[in-house]
Every structure is written in C-alpha cells, then in structure tokens.
Scaffold this motif. Structure first.
Motif, PDB file in Angstrom:
ATOM      1  N   LEU A 210       0.985  -1.184  -0.179  1.00 13.73           N
ATOM      2  CA  LEU A 210       0.191   0.107   0.496  1.00 13.73           C
ATOM      3  C   LEU A 210       1.192   1.345  -0.151  1.00 13.73           C
ATOM      4  CD1 LEU A 210      -2.748  -1.269   2.634  1.00 13.73           C
ATOM      5  CD2 LEU A 210      -3.089  -1.144   0.201  1.00 13.73           C
ATOM      6  N   SER A 211       2.095   0.712   0.027  1.00 16.10           N
ATOM      7  CA  SER A 211       3.094   2.226  -0.366  1.00 16.10           C
ATOM      8  C   SER A 211       2.678   3.448  -1.402  1.00 16.10           C
ATOM      9  CB  SER A 211       4.335   1.713  -0.102  1.00 16.10           C
ATOM     10  OG  SER A 211       5.034   1.047  -1.069  1.00 16.10           O
ATOM     11  N   GLY A 212       2.105   2.920  -2.177  1.00 13.68           N
ATOM     12  CA  GLY A 212       2.050   3.759  -3.566  1.00 13.68           C
ATOM     13  C   GLY A 212       0.544   4.301  -3.379  1.00 13.68           C
ATOM     14  N   VAL A 213      -0.392   4.563  -2.433  1.00 13.59           N
ATOM     15  CA  VAL A 213      -1.641   5.173  -1.819  1.00 13.59           C
ATOM     16  C   VAL A 213      -1.244   5.766  -1.508  1.00 13.59           C
ATOM     17  CG1 VAL A 213      -3.626   4.196  -1.074  1.00 13.59           C
ATOM     18  CG2 VAL A 213      -2.867   2.705  -0.969  1.00 13.59           C
ATOM     19  N   ARG A 214      -2.300   7.251  -2.867  1.00 14.09           N
ATOM     20  CA  ARG A 214      -2.762   8.669  -2.734  1.00 14.09           C
ATOM     21  C   ARG A 214      -3.465   8.590  -1.559  1.00 14.09           C
ATOM     22  NH1 ARG A 214       2.180   7.246  -1.705  1.00 14.09           N
ATOM     23  NH2 ARG A 214       4.136   8.052  -2.784  1.00 14.09           N
ATOM     24  N   HIS A 215      -4.668   8.683  -2.303  1.00 12.69           N
ATOM     25  CA  HIS A 215      -6.125   7.762  -2.303  1.00 12.69           C
ATOM     26  C   HIS A 215      -6.795   7.199  -1.311  1.00 12.69           C
ATOM     27  CE1 HIS A 215      -9.679  10.493  -3.182  1.00 12.69           C
ATOM     28  NE2 HIS A 215      -9.915   9.417  -3.918  1.00 12.69           N
ATOM     29  N   ILE A 216      -8.019   8.123  -0.395  1.00 15.99           N
ATOM     30  CA  ILE A 216      -8.262   6.499   0.387  1.00 15.99           C
ATOM     31  C   ILE A 216     -10.325   6.552   0.078  1.00 15.99           C
ATOM     32  CG2 ILE A 216      -9.520   6.012   2.394  1.00 15.99           C
ATOM     33  CD1 ILE A 216      -6.957   7.313   3.582  1.00 15.99           C
ATOM     34  N   VAL A 217     -10.616   6.182  -0.423  1.00 15.90           N
ATOM     35  CA  VAL A 217     -12.404   6.189  -0.975  1.00 15.90           C
ATOM     36  C   VAL A 217     -12.435   5.681   0.769  1.00 15.90           C
ATOM     37  CG1 VAL A 217     -13.814   5.017  -2.366  1.00 15.90           C
ATOM     38  CG2 VAL A 217     -11.632   5.545  -3.557  1.00 15.90           C
ATOM     39  N   TRP A 218     -13.497   6.012   1.214  1.00 13.78           N
ATOM     40  CA  TRP A 218     -13.916   5.580   2.628  1.00 13.78           C
ATOM     41  C   TRP A 218     -15.371   5.054   2.480  1.00 13.78           C
ATOM     42  CZ3 TRP A 218     -11.171   5.624   7.199  1.00 13.78           C
ATOM     43  CH2 TRP A 218     -10.116   6.019   7.543  1.00 13.78           C
ATOM     44  N   ASP A 219     -14.932   3.935   2.769  1.00 13.44           N
ATOM     45  CA  ASP A 219     -17.288   3.267   2.688  1.00 13.44           C
ATOM     46  C   ASP A 219     -17.791   3.810   4.362  1.00 13.44           C
ATOM     47  OD1 ASP A 219     -18.807   1.747   2.787  1.00 13.44           O
ATOM     48  OD2 ASP A 219     -18.438   0.460   4.819  1.00 13.44           O
ATOM     49  N   TRP A 220     -18.742   4.394   4.176  1.00 11.07           N
ATOM     50  CA  TRP A 220     -19.689   4.533   5.288  1.00 11.07           C
ATOM     51  C   TRP A 220     -20.389   4.130   6.158  1.00 11.07           C
ATOM     52  CZ3 TRP A 220     -20.080   9.305   7.307  1.00 11.07           C
ATOM     53  CH2 TRP A 220     -21.350   9.535   7.918  1.00 11.07           C
ATOM     54  N   ASN A 221     -21.304   3.503   5.800  1.00 10.13           N
ATOM     55  CA  ASN A 221     -22.118   2.688   6.861  1.00 10.13           C
ATOM     56  C   ASN A 221     -20.706   1.594   7.384  1.00 10.13           C
ATOM     57  OD1 ASN A 221     -23.802   3.133   4.960  1.00 10.13           O
ATOM     58  ND2 ASN A 221     -25.184   3.440   7.277  1.00 10.13           N
ATOM     59  N   GLY A 222     -20.565   1.005   8.940  1.00  6.93           N
ATOM     60  CA  GLY A 222     -19.822   0.799   9.451  1.00  6.93           C
ATOM     61  C   GLY A 222     -18.555   0.524   9.762  1.00  6.93           C
ATOM     62  N   THR A 223     -18.447   2.020   8.673  1.00  6.01           N
ATOM     63  CA  THR A 223     -16.777   2.391   8.942  1.00  6.01           C
ATOM     64  C   THR A 223     -16.689   3.632   9.748  1.00  6.01           C
ATOM     65  OG1 THR A 223     -16.370   1.054   6.267  1.00  6.01           O
ATOM     66  CG2 THR A 223     -14.872   2.306   6.932  1.00  6.01           C
TER      67      THR A 223
END
Length: 229
Positions: free
Chosen positions: A9-22
């Motif tokens: 995951l070292s190249g990750v620059r963007h998070i897409v978040w889930d909503w319910n339960g997250t």
C-alpha cells in the motif's frame, strides 16, 4: 527484513471511504432494523455476533437465506421500505466511529486525498455527511444512484474514480465487508478492511487482504508505510 503486511500500500495516495460500519458507527441501528422487518416473517431476533457471520451481498439472497424462503418482488420492496423507516428512526442515536473526523484531517495533513462511496442511497448519504459536517474532507461523495445487477460496489467504484480522474493503482478502499475487497480488486485498486462493521474479522481475513480494527488504525498503517517507503 520481514515484509510488512501493508508494504503493497506504499503507493496509495487516495482513500475511498465506505460509510456505514466504517466511518459511521451504525451497527445497532442496522441490527435493530433487521430484526424488526424480519419479525412479521416469523424469524426470531438475532444478535450482532451471529449477523456478522452471515451478512453478505447480494442482499436479497442473504435475506432469503435468513428467512428460509424466497421473497416475491412486492415483499422485498416492502421489506426494504420498512427497513429504511426503522433505520432512519434510529439514526439520531448513531455517532461517527471513534477518531472521526480527526483521522480524516490526519490523512490530509499527511498529504493524502480522500472521497466517500456508499451503497446507501445517494440522497441519504450526502445528507448525513453534510449533517456531520464532513463534506470539506472529501473530493467527492457518492451514494448508490442505481442498482447494479449483482448488488456489488465494484461498478460504482469504477465510476467514482473515473469521475475524479484518479488512477486506481494509487487508491485504497477502506470498508467493512468482503464486497469492498471485491470492488477494489475489480476496479484495480487496493482494499483495507476494518473489523468494526457488519462482518466478522475472520470473514474479512478470508479475503486475503489486510484487516485492521478501525479507521484510525487504517490511516496509521497507510501513513506508516508511506513514511517508510
């Protein structure tokens, strides 16, 4: 040196978040709504530990197994309407997950961007995000705008990223069920699952991807592996 389970995951620059339960701690509301809509079908109430072992998408298949019989189209539509009614009545008692919104600010401070994608209806989730004052944290907020044939988040994630012009290889989807892992895989993104929602940790780990306990732990892992890269 031993490989870190988050190294990929070292190249990750963007998070897409889930909503319910997250990001939203609504397990109690979901479970209560479930038991109320299933009661007229003669199904005894279940507890959260049990539901976390059987909950899955497609939702229709999950509910038919839970009730022990097929559901006619009209029954399924009525069940969904009643579920939403019960769930919404319990929403005022739901809070953000521990550490939110601070963890969102922390990711931005670390140089990352983030958006939100939910399988709840678009109007519902955008309204809630606004009510909690979280809109400024996200580059985009999307709920479910149509029903995909397979009831998966995958197709929605592809569209969500394409609309923002984001390279999927730089993205991690942080969610609480195995369909989040499937969606990330099919979209060419990464997945990081939190064991605080509607699926047990054992089922999340069965996806083969990394699992953490909370959104705070997720961002800590991502910032840690980026710093070490």
């Amino acid at each position: 040196m031993a490989e870190n389970r988050f190294d990929h995951l070292s190249g990750v620059r963007h998070i897409v978040w889930d909503w319910n339960g997250t990001l939203l701690d609504d397990n109690h509301a979901n479970l209560t709504a479930l038991n109320r809509v299933c009661e007229p079908f003669g199904r005894a109430p279940v507890d959260l530990d049990y539901w976390r072992t059987v909950f899955r998408r497609p939702l229709l298949d999950c509910y038919e197994d839970h009730l022990g019989r097929p559901l006619a189209k009209e029954e399924w539509e009525h069940l969904n309407t009643e579920y939403d009614r019960h769930y919404r009545s319990l929403l005022p008692g739901c809070a953000l997950a521990e550490g939110v919104p601070g963890v969102l600010s922390g990711w931005a401070t670390a140089g990352g961007s983030q958006s939100l994608l939910s399988m709840a209806s678009h109007r519902h989730v955008t309204g809630l995000v606004a009510d909690f004052g979280l809109e400024p944290h996200f580059t985009r907020v999307d709920g479910r705008k149509y029903d995909a044939a397979d009831d998966s988040k995958a197709e929605h994630l592809v569209h969500h990223l394409a609309e923002q012009g984001i390279d999927p290889s730089t993205v991690v989807l942080v969610g609480d069920i195995d369909d989040d892992a499937r969606a990330a895989r099919e979209a060419g993104a990464h997945a990081l699952l939190v064991a605080s929602g509607m699926m047990s940790r054992e089922r999340l780990e069965a996806t083969g991807g990394p699992v953490v306990g909370s959104p705070v732990e997720a961002v800590a892992a991502l910032t840690g592996v980026r710093s070490a890269a």
